[in-house]
Design an enzyme around this catalytic site. Structure first.
Site, PDB file in Angstrom:
ATOM      1  N   HIS A   8      -7.775  18.338   5.986  1.00 38.50           N
ATOM      2  CA  HIS A   8      -8.320  19.719   4.493  1.00 38.50           C
ATOM      3  C   HIS A   8      -9.597  18.512   4.558  1.00 38.50           C
ATOM      4  CE1 HIS A   8      -5.672  22.922   5.581  1.00 38.50           C
ATOM      5  NE2 HIS A   8      -4.333  22.048   6.083  1.00 38.50           N
ATOM      6  N   GLY A  13       2.565 -16.316 -13.494  1.00 38.79           N
ATOM      7  CA  GLY A  13       3.009 -14.933 -14.320  1.00 38.79           C
ATOM      8  C   GLY A  13       1.592 -14.698 -15.044  1.00 38.79           C
TER       9      GLY A  13
END
Ligand code: G6P
Length: 592
Positions: free
Chosen positions: A493, A98
């Site tokens: 595109h 963590g």
């Protein structure tokens, strides 16, 4: 991210036992590792950078040990920064998963009072903090866990910490956010970030809840409320996975094994997934807005859900990457349903999104692979993927399992459940054939032709669009070739500017209503020199390579996944990379 493993018991081979556990947790992070055992009331430590490989620990015999495999967040990949971290006296060894977000403010007073720090990590502060708390806690059997809880209450962030006191032969741990599982075995007590690392010792486990602490000794294993210190009665669960399922079973690596397990997983789902799909379909039917979320590969399955549910069942759902979902939170409320997809059931962005949605009154359905994981326990309805342990960092069988359940659910919503089961069985047969026949060699041959290229583009339309994204992810994460997936219509595109003579372009062209348009796009890149690799039931003169796949209607999406999995795999081998543990990645992303 980061694997935690601890043992205290009768076996004096704790170092080997811990290292074996760490190997099973290495998918959580593999930039460095470390093991600590107790010897004459002192911690003895071995830490190394890199993967564990065939390492054999050179540590004294001991019946207490903890170990860690790291995915670096604070501090570079060095032996000093590898866990475990020690207190000043060398009595405590601490491991952590963590981020301690307030580590800097905690460290200052500790430095002022004379604690010596040896690393750049946020973790080390916890070892010294517990050392301080231990000195201020009255002696007794609960001294370590009391000190650990006191220190834990001062940490901010989502963390799992475990500390071994080699003098009292105890291990204490506490968690908020990051996973932690206790194992009850005949020869002692264990803890790990994931129960599959415990399976060689026991299937009897306790999933530690957020803000709980535990105290392990050879004789006892106790659980506490980390905020009040009150002792709780541990809930023991018997998990179903077999230890053998985590072994390589003759395959050269987990990626190969897991790709080959797909037919069996799909057959199991065709046979037994119906009931779960029925429940999920009922929840979707009853819900107002339906949101489908996931991260990485699971987000591609979520996008596939949008197409499958719309086209088969006429049901509109909103899809979002779980990490972006909180920013759409205003739309989630009473009557909404969030369907969360996750192999591990621990991905922090998924868990956070689900918790926030629940607070706003939404119901939660989850498609999860890992039994007992946080998401599994959190959901109102859990749909097990039933794919068995997935060890390779790349998701393969868990992805096709999700597609199969989505297909079952969509057909269930359309009142045609039986049709889905038949399609999935046929998909299983087809994948089995693909993995056994000369298409495998063909894909290897394609990999040989493109393995030195810099870019790869993948195009697909409609239901093949999520598969194009997934194919590109598979290739890039394991081969490190820049690969991008596009909706076929988007190619012109902007992306087309990147096409040069010889640029490989994978074209997903099933025989559905997307066929003509996707081939038109393929021809446009071909006209600019691209090398076309067609994944299609139909041969086409424009394809430089044609990988034939069967036509299974809406289930063709499932068939489109394995060719790219194999392509990624062969590219990784040709480029000299470990297919199971690509650089910088971790399988379970439990930090933000
Ligand atoms: C990590 C893994 C991916 C995975 C994603 C979501 O990024 O490397 O393979 O798709 O996490 O994981 P989950 O366990 O929630 O499916």
């Amino acid at each position: 991210m980061c694997g935690i493993f601890g043992y205290v018991g009768h076996d004096r081979n704790a170092a080997d036992l811990v290292l074996r556990g760490l190997k099973k947790l290495e998918y959580r992070g593999y930039d460095s590792w470390g093991v600590a055992v107790g010897h004459r009331d002192q911690v003895v430590l071995e830490k190394r950078t890199g993967k564990i490989g065939d390492a054999v620990p050179d540590l004294p015999a001991s019946a207490i040990g903890i170990g860690h495999t790291r995915w670096a967040t604070h501090g570079g990949v060095t032996e000093h920064n590898a866990h475990p971290h020690l207190d000043c006296a060398g009595r405590l060894a601490l491991i952590h998963n963590g981020i301690v977000s307030n580590y800097r403010e905690l460290r200052e007073p500790l430095v002022r009072s004379g604690h010596r720090f040896r690393s750049e990590t946020d973790t080390e502060v916890v070892a010294h903090l517990i050392e301080e708390c231990l000195a201020a806690t009255p002696a007794g059997p609960e001294q370590l866990v009391t000190a650990t809880m006191t220190a834990f209450r001062r940490l901010r962030g989502l963390n799992a910490i475990a500390v071994a006191d080699v003098r009292t032969r105890q291990i204490a741990a506490a968690k908020s956010g990051s996973p932690l599982v206790l194992g009850w075995s005949d020869h002692g007590h264990l803890l790990a970030s994931d129960f599959s690392a415990l399976l060689e010792h026991t299937r009897r486990v306790t999933f530690v809840e957020d803000r709980q602490a535990v105290l392990l000794s050879r004789e006892r294993c106790r659980v506490f409320d980390a905020d009040t210190g009150r002792e709780l009665t541990p809930a023991i669960t018997e998990v179903e996975w077999e230890a053998a399922a985590t072994e390589l079973s003759g395959y050269p690596d987990y990626m190969t094994k897991e790709i080959h397990e797909q037919p069996a997983v799909l057959r199991r789902l065709a046979e037994a997934g119906g009931e779960h799909a029925r429940r999920l379909a009922a929840m979707i039917r009853d819900a107002g807005d339906v949101f489908v979320i996931g991260c990485g590969t699971a987000s591609h399955a979520a996008l596939a859900a949008q197409y499958l549910l719309a086209r088969i069942a006429g049901r509109r759902v909103t899809v979002a990457s779980a990490s972006e979902f909180p920013y759409l939170g205003d739309f989630v409320g009473e009557g909404a349903l969030v369907v969360a997809l996750s192999q591990s059931g621990e991905t922090i962005d998924v868990i956070d999104a689900v918790r926030a949605a629940r607070q706003r009154g939404a119901r939660i359905a989850a498609m999860v692979n890992v039994e007992g994981s946080t998401l599994w326990r959190l959901a109102d309805l859990t749909v097990p993927l039933g794919a068995g342990p997935e060890r390779c960092v790349l998701a393969t069988k868990s992805f096709t399992a999700k597609l199969a359940i989505l297909l079952l659910t969509a057909y269930e919503l359309a009142d045609e459940a039986a049709a889905a089961a038949t399609l999935i069985e046929r998909a299983a047969d087809e994948i089995e054939r693909l993995l056994a026949d000369d298409r495998r060699d063909l894909i290897r041959h394609v990999a040989e032709a493109i393995h030195t290229r810099e870019h790869l583009f993948v195009i697909g339309r409609g239901p093949s669009y999520p598969l194009a994204l997934e194919a590109a992810l598979k290739v890039k994460e394991v081969s490190y070739i820049h690969a991008e997936g596009f909706a076929g219509g988007d190619l012109k595109h902007g992306v087309i500017a990147l096409i040069e003579p010889g640029t490989p372009c994978l074209v997903l062209a099933p025989r559905d209503e997307t066929y003509d348009d996707i081939m038109a796009g393929a021809m446009q890149v071909k006209a600019r020199g691209a090398m076309l690799i067609g994944v299609s039931p139909e041969p086409h003169e424009a394809f430089d390579y044609h990988i034939p796949v069967a036509d299974l209607g809406p289930a063709t999406a499932i068939l489109n996944a394995p060719p790219a999995q194999l392509l990624g795999y062969y590219l990784a081998l040709l480029r000299g990379h470990d297919p199971d543990k690509p650089r910088n990645l971790a399988k379970s992303v439990t930090v933000k």
